[in-house]
Structures are given as structure tokens and as C-alpha cells.
Scaffold this motif. Structure first.
Motif, PDB file in Angstrom:
ATOM      1  N   GLY A   1      46.815  83.436  47.447  1.00 39.80           N
ATOM      2  CA  GLY A   1      45.742  83.152  46.496  1.00 39.80           C
ATOM      3  C   GLY A   1      44.517  83.995  46.796  1.00 39.80           C
ATOM      4  N   PRO A   2      43.544  83.901  45.921  1.00 38.56           N
ATOM      5  CA  PRO A   2      42.319  84.681  46.136  1.00 38.56           C
ATOM      6  C   PRO A   2      41.490  84.135  47.291  1.00 38.56           C
ATOM      7  N   GLY A   3      40.832  85.022  48.020  1.00 33.86           N
ATOM      8  CA  GLY A   3      39.928  84.607  49.075  1.00 33.86           C
ATOM      9  C   GLY A   3      38.639  84.069  48.472  1.00 33.86           C
TER      10      GLY A   3
ATOM     11  N   ALA B   1      37.918  88.856  53.855  1.00 38.41           N
ATOM     12  CA  ALA B   1      38.752  88.631  52.664  1.00 38.41           C
ATOM     13  C   ALA B   1      40.188  89.082  52.904  1.00 38.41           C
ATOM     14  N   ASP B   2      40.379  90.125  53.714  1.00 35.69           N
ATOM     15  CA  ASP B   2      41.734  90.601  54.004  1.00 35.69           C
ATOM     16  C   ASP B   2      42.528  89.591  54.824  1.00 35.69           C
TER      17      ASP B   2
ATOM     18  N   LEU C   1      32.148  88.260  45.924  1.00 38.60           N
ATOM     19  CA  LEU C   1      31.069  88.946  46.633  1.00 38.60           C
ATOM     20  C   LEU C   1      31.495  90.357  47.009  1.00 38.60           C
ATOM     21  N   VAL C   2      32.698  90.508  47.505  1.00 38.71           N
ATOM     22  CA  VAL C   2      33.207  91.827  47.881  1.00 38.71           C
ATOM     23  C   VAL C   2      33.253  92.739  46.652  1.00 38.71           C
TER      24      VAL C   2
ATOM     25  N   ASN D   1      31.505  95.639  54.366  1.00 37.15           N
ATOM     26  CA  ASN D   1      32.558  95.854  55.363  1.00 37.15           C
ATOM     27  C   ASN D   1      32.945  94.552  56.056  1.00 37.15           C
ATOM     28  N   LYS D   2      31.955  93.756  56.415  1.00 38.24           N
ATOM     29  CA  LYS D   2      32.214  92.483  57.085  1.00 38.24           C
ATOM     30  C   LYS D   2      32.988  91.535  56.170  1.00 38.24           C
TER      31      LYS D   2
END
Length: 76
Positions: free
Chosen positions: A53-55, A45-46, A60-61, A39-40
Motif C-alpha cells: 500500500g501507499p506510505g 517512504a521506501d 509529502l515526497v 531525501n529523508k
């Protein structure tokens, strides 16, 4: 490319899953820690990929999501 710390976090998450892999994730004693981290990191990442681009922590998410929904064996 994954940074070393992120790689270690992914590995640690998978190890916590793998210790109880023969059993459903619902009885894994580390499930609450994995869920909290998911959740964290999902919230982080959001917010990060403003440029589209990608976080940095999307891998990991993804690993945590697969583990928590019971598809941890797909991560191998």
C-alpha cells in the motif's frame, strides 16, 4: 486521508517554495532544507509500504519532488 501534521508539512514546504516562486528553485535559500527533507522522507517512504500500500508520507515526497525539479506551480 492525510493526517493533520502531514498536511501542515506539505503546506509549509509549498510556502517555502512560493516565497521565491518567480525565481528558479536553484536560488531559493530554502532549497537545501527542502532537499534534505525530500531525501529523508523518500528513504522512509521506501521502507514503510511492506504490504504494497501507499506510505503515509508519499504525498509529502511527491510535493517536494515537484518543487525541487522546478514544477512547484503544478502543486497548486
Amino acid at each position: 486521508m492525510l493526517n493533520p501534521q502531514l498536511s501542515q508539512r506539505i503546506l509549509a514546504s509549498y510556502i517555502l517554495y512560493a516565497l521565491y516562486a518567480p525565481h528558479p528553485i536553484t536560488i531559493n535559500p530554502f532549497r537545501s532544507a527542502l532537499l534534505y527533507t525530500f531525501n529523508k522522507e523518500r528513504d522512509v517512504a521506501d521502507k514503510i509500504p511492506v504490504d504494497g500500500g501507499p506510505g503515509q508520507n508519499e504525498q509529502l515526497v511527491w510535493v517536494l519532488w515537484k518543487i525541487l525539479k522546478g514544477d512547484g506551480s503544478d502543486v497548486r
